[in-house]
Structures are given as structure tokens and as C-alpha cells.
Design an enzyme around this catalytic site. Structure first.
Site, PDB file in Angstrom:
ATOM      1  CD  GLU A 290      -3.252  -0.441   2.141  1.00 53.08           C
ATOM      2  OE1 GLU A 290      -2.933   0.201   3.159  1.00 53.08           O
ATOM      3  OE2 GLU A 290      -4.400  -0.883   1.953  1.00 53.08           O
TER       4      GLU A 290
ATOM      5  CE  LYS B 246     -12.151   0.317   1.201  1.00 56.07           C
ATOM      6  NZ  LYS B 246     -11.548   1.267   2.130  1.00 56.07           N
TER       7      LYS B 246
HETATM    8  O1  LIG Z   1      -9.223   0.613   9.960  1.00 55.57           O
HETATM    9  P1  LIG Z   1     -10.113   0.718   8.797  1.00 55.57           P
HETATM   10  O2  LIG Z   1     -10.545   2.139   8.546  1.00 55.57           O
HETATM   11  O3  LIG Z   1     -11.303  -0.197   8.945  1.00 55.57           O
HETATM   12  O4  LIG Z   1      -9.322   0.281   7.516  1.00 55.57           O
HETATM   13  C1  LIG Z   1      -8.818  -0.993   7.345  1.00 55.57           C
HETATM   14  C2  LIG Z   1      -7.973  -1.101   6.091  1.00 55.57           C
HETATM   15  O5  LIG Z   1      -8.777  -0.966   4.947  1.00 55.57           O
HETATM   16  C3  LIG Z   1      -8.609   0.158   4.083  1.00 55.57           C
HETATM   17  O6  LIG Z   1      -9.396   0.000   2.937  1.00 55.57           O
HETATM   18  C4  LIG Z   1      -7.164   0.425   3.729  1.00 55.57           C
HETATM   19  O7  LIG Z   1      -6.793  -0.015   2.479  1.00 55.57           O
HETATM   20  C5  LIG Z   1      -6.185  -0.100   4.751  1.00 55.57           C
HETATM   21  O8  LIG Z   1      -5.062   0.740   4.751  1.00 55.57           O
HETATM   22  C6  LIG Z   1      -6.783  -0.192   6.119  1.00 55.57           C
HETATM   23  O9  LIG Z   1      -5.819  -0.657   7.023  1.00 55.57           O
END
Ligand SMILES: O=P(O)(O)OC[C@H]1O[C@H](O)[C@H](O)[C@@H](O)[C@@H]1O
Length: 445
Positions: A287, A422
Site C-alpha cells: 500500500e 469499494k
Molecule cells: O481501519 P479501517 O478504517 O477499517 O481500515 C482498514 C484497512 O482498509 C482500508 O481500505 C485500507 O486499504 C487499509 O489501509 C486499512 O488498514
């Protein structure tokens, strides 16, 4: 101390070229230290180990104790940076058969919210029936679908099984201070919460409560973990000369290898407990660097297991790879190969040897074979698998990642590309607010 050896890259790239990065690395370190580079809103991880207070650790430990006292099983709900760090440390330090032991000394740790598999969630909810279980809901944004969905199911199950009052005690939320659905729910239900600092991105959050709370619940020493990270913060500090700074050397070497056409880095271990350290590392580097049509592809293998599946490709496939081996010097247990009078299996040449000696020879033999086969090799040696050294390893990779991303010329601290799937998923599911996207995507089908 953890050490890094890059000697086995010199047949492929020149030592002078690696050391020629000194000025660029210094500039990258300065960008991190002064916050003058891209993504400078997300540098909270940089001095995290040395700034964690005793009170904060005590708060985490007290909360962990509540879960330890009241739960046979604790489910960590999170995805990406919100679960990989905790899982990496817990699995590295746990008995390989922890969940099969007759007597449990710590809650069994289970992970959810990192997939949308109906079977996984069904089977999990079945397993949790009649179990005294607790939940740690981890989401920085507080809105990640995978995690929110699992949490919705498990929160209800926990309340139904254990009653609202106990559920409130055994559910903990780790999320943003103000924003997101996870925060709203936690405040309304009166859960104990920990905050993920704004300036720490998910993949750099293992030393915040995101990693520390589950690790403490699992029974591991978070003080030692942080101490190891803090010592590594010093060892990778800006004042440390380039040649002695492992983060600087690792960042420079991998960038030079990348320039020479080695587009894939394979993280290798010879100890299956490190599998999730590799998963954590893959997110950290993937990432951080995979953007602007650039970036080393981070891959991982568990040896010697995968020598019997991926070994062929690595030995003789396209020469676009290099390996970084994490080697553990001293194992925690002793097991000798027994001698056998009949020697039907022909293994008496190993009799009396430690199993680890055999493993180490597999490791050395593999290194020599792969280097001969055209695969540059770096080696990181951990004295042993302990909280202290794992803490050091995690910080080492984080610091090197920040430097490496700047050497590559990208913003190592964003991940805009993750939103694409998403958006499509929400459009396909007709999420309110996505009406236009829904129409557009239907037209594509
Ligand atoms: O902690 P959150 O906001 O649920 O995110 C959880 C994960 O999903 C996201 O889509 C990102 O790509 C990640 O960098 C992150 O660690």
C-alpha cells in the site's frame, strides 16, 4: 540486536551504487523528521515507540485483563492494518497449536471482519455458540464494510448469549476519536474505547492500541514489544551513519535492486510462525509503494514448505525477483533427531542433530542455490522470537518503508487505489448515495 546482511546482493548490484544512496536517504530521513514530504499528515508512527507512556500501557493492560478474566475466546474484528499487526505478533509468539491445548492460559484469539465469506462467518458464529466470548472492534475509519458487517453479527450474538451488561464489559472499540459508525456505536453502548491517532495510518498502527490491546489480551508482554521498537527507533535514527543504519541500507538496497529490474521482493521465513509477519509486511510495502504505476511487488513464502511448491519458480523462473530472508537465530525449544537401529528411512546421518540444525542447513543451502540461480538475497537475523525482537523488526520495516517510499518518489502514506473496488461494490449493492454510480455500473454489465 537484529542484523541485516546485504552481501549476497553484490553479485547483482554494485556495493558502491547502494552506498551512493547516502545523500538521498538522508534527504528522505529529513523529510520524515521535518514533515516536509508527501503524506506528512501521517507521520505519527515515526516516534511512537519512544513516546508511549507507562500510563497508556497500564490502561491497555488493565483492559486486556478484563477480557482475559471474562472470555474464553476473543474475536478481533478488523481488516488490513486493523488486524494484521496484532495477528503477526500473536502468531509469531504463540504455540503453533495454541487453540488445541487442553488447558488454555489465555483466551483463544480469533480474527473476523477481514473477509465477506458467508461460510466463514456462519462457522464462526456456530463455534462461538455457548462460548464466553468478547470482541475487539478495530477500524480507523469506523466504516469499513467487512469489519462492520462482522461486528454487527457478533455484537448481537454476544449480547444474546451473555446479556447486554456483560457484553458492554467484554466489547472494546478501537477507532477514531470522533468520526465513524464504530465510534457512534461505542459511545452509545458505553464500550471502553481506545483512539487511533489521526496521524497514524492503518498499516503503521501496530504499536497503537490496534496492535497492543489484542497482543496484551493474548498474554504477551507489550512493554517488551515497545522497548524493542524503541531501541530500533534509536538504531534507525537520523544521526546513525548510513552504513550502520539498517533501515537506510535496506531501503537503498531494495531500490537499487528495483532499478536493476528486480520488480518483485519475496519475503522468506523458515519458521511458519512468521507467516503473518509477512502478511503484515505485504500490506505495509504494497500500500505504501504500489502507486503512480510504480513499486516493487511484495510477495512472501514460508520455507521450506514452499520450496516444494514455489521453489522451482524461484530457482529458474523469470529473473525479476529478489529475496529478503527473515532468519531466527535461536529457537525456543530443543528437539533432537532420534537414532534408529534399522535406519529404514536412511536418516541416521541426522541422528543426534537438533532439528533446527537441519533447518539452518536448508536455509543456507537455499540461499546459495537461489543466489547461484540469479536471485539476489538479503538476510535479516533475529536473535530469537520474542516480544523485544519482534517489536524491533516491525519498527525497522516501518522506518525503512517511509525512507524507501520517498526514494521511489511516491507518497508512502496514502492508498487512493483501495477505494476503486469499494465504490463498485457499493454501486452494485445500491448503497444510498451511490445512485449515479449504480446506474453507470449497471450499464457496464
Ligand atoms: O481501519 P479501517 O478504517 O477499517 O481500515 C482498514 C484497512 O482498509 C482500508 O481500505 C485500507 O486499504 C487499509 O489501509 C486499512 O488498514
Amino acid at each position: 540486536m537484529i542484523s541485516l546482511n546485504i552481501e549476497k546482493t553484490f553479485g547483482f548490484i554494485a556495493k558502491e551504487k547502494v552506498f551512493a544512496y547516502e545523500a538521498e536517504v538522508k534527504a528522505a530521513q529529513e523529510m520524515l523528521a521535518k514533515g516536509t514530504g508527501k503524506g506528512n499528515d501521517f507521520l505519527g508512527w515515526l516516534h511512537l515507540p519512544s513516546s508511549i507512556s507507562k500510563e497508556h500501557l497500564a490502561d491497555l493492560k488493565a483492559t486486556a485483563q478484563v477480557l482475559r478474566d471474562n472470555c474464553e475466546v476473543v474475536v478481533v474484528a478488523g481488516i488490513g492494518g486493523s488486524y494484521l499487526g496484532a495477528r503477526a505478533v500473536i502468531e509469531a509468539l504463540s504455540n503453533s497449536f495454541a487453540w488445541l491445548q487442553d488447558k488454555q492460559t489465555s483466551p483463544i484469539m480469533i480474527y473476523a471482519g477481514h473477509n465477506i465469506s458467508e461460510d466463514y462467518l456462519y462457522e464462526l458464529t456456530e463455534y462461538l455458540k455457548n462460548k464466553k466470548f468478547g470482541l475487539i472492534n478495530i477500524s480507523k475509519s469506523g466504516t469499513t464494510t467487512e469489519t462492520a458487517l462482522a461486528f454487527r453479527l457478533l455484537k448481537k450474538q454476544c449480547e444474546d448469549q451473555r446479556g447486554k451488561e456483560t457484553a458492554q464489559k467484554v466489547i472494546v472499540a478501537i477507532t477514531d476519536a470522533e468520526k465513524g459508525a464504530a465510534r457512534i456505536t461505542a459511545d452509545k453502548e458505553g464500550y471502553k474505547t481506545f483512539i487511533i491517532p489521526d496521524n497514524v495510518g492503518g498499516r503503521f498502527s501496530v504499536l497503537t492500541p490496534v496492535g497492543l490491546l489484542p497482543i496484551a489480551v493474548a498474554g504477551f508482554d507489550i512493554e517488551q514489544l515497545v522497548a524493542g521498537a524503541a531501541d530500533m527507533e534509536k538504531a534507525c535514527g537520523d544521526q546513525v551513519p548510513f552504513a550502520e543504519n539498517p533501515a537506510a541500507i535496506y531501503a537503498a538496497t531494495r531500490n537499487e535492486l528495483y532499478k536493476s529490474g528486480k520488480k518483485i521482493e519475496i519475503l522468506v521465513n523458515f519458521c511458519p510462525k512468521l507467516h503473518y509477519v509477512s502478511e503484515w509486511w505485504k500490506q505495509l510495502y504494497g500500500e505504501s509503494e504500489g502507486k503512480d504505476n510504480k513499486g516493487i511487488f511484495p510477495a512472501a513464502v514460508d520455507f521450506s514448505t514452499d520450496l516444494h511448491s514455489m521453489g522451482q519458480w524461484i530457482q529458474e523462473g523469470e529473473r525479476s525477483i529478489f529475496e529478503t530472508v527473515i532468519s531466527v537465530d535461536k529457537v525456543n525449544h530443543k528437539l533432537e533427531v532420534p537414532s534408529d537401529e534399522a535406519n529404514l528411512d536412511g536418516l541416521n546421518f541426522l541422528a543426534g542433530k537438533r532439528v533446527d540444525e537441519v533447518n539452518k542447513m536448508a536455509e543456507l543451502g537455499t540461499q546459495l542455490a537461489h543466489v547461484d540461480g540469479g536471485v539476489p538475497n538479503m538476510r535479516i537475523v533475529l536473535p530469537e522470537l520474542s516480544e523485544y525482537y519482534i517489536g524491533g523488526l516491525l519498527y525497522f520495516f516501518e522506518k525503512a518503508c517511509g525512507i524507501s517510499g520517498y526514494l521511489l518518489g511516491v507518497n508512502p502514506f496514502n492508498q487512493p487505489g483501495v477505494e476503486a473496488y469499494k465504490k463498485n461494490m457499493f454501486a452494485l449493492l445500491n448503497k444510498p448515495g451511490y445512485e449515479e454510480d449504480s446506474k453507470a455500473i449497471q450499464a457496464k454489465l
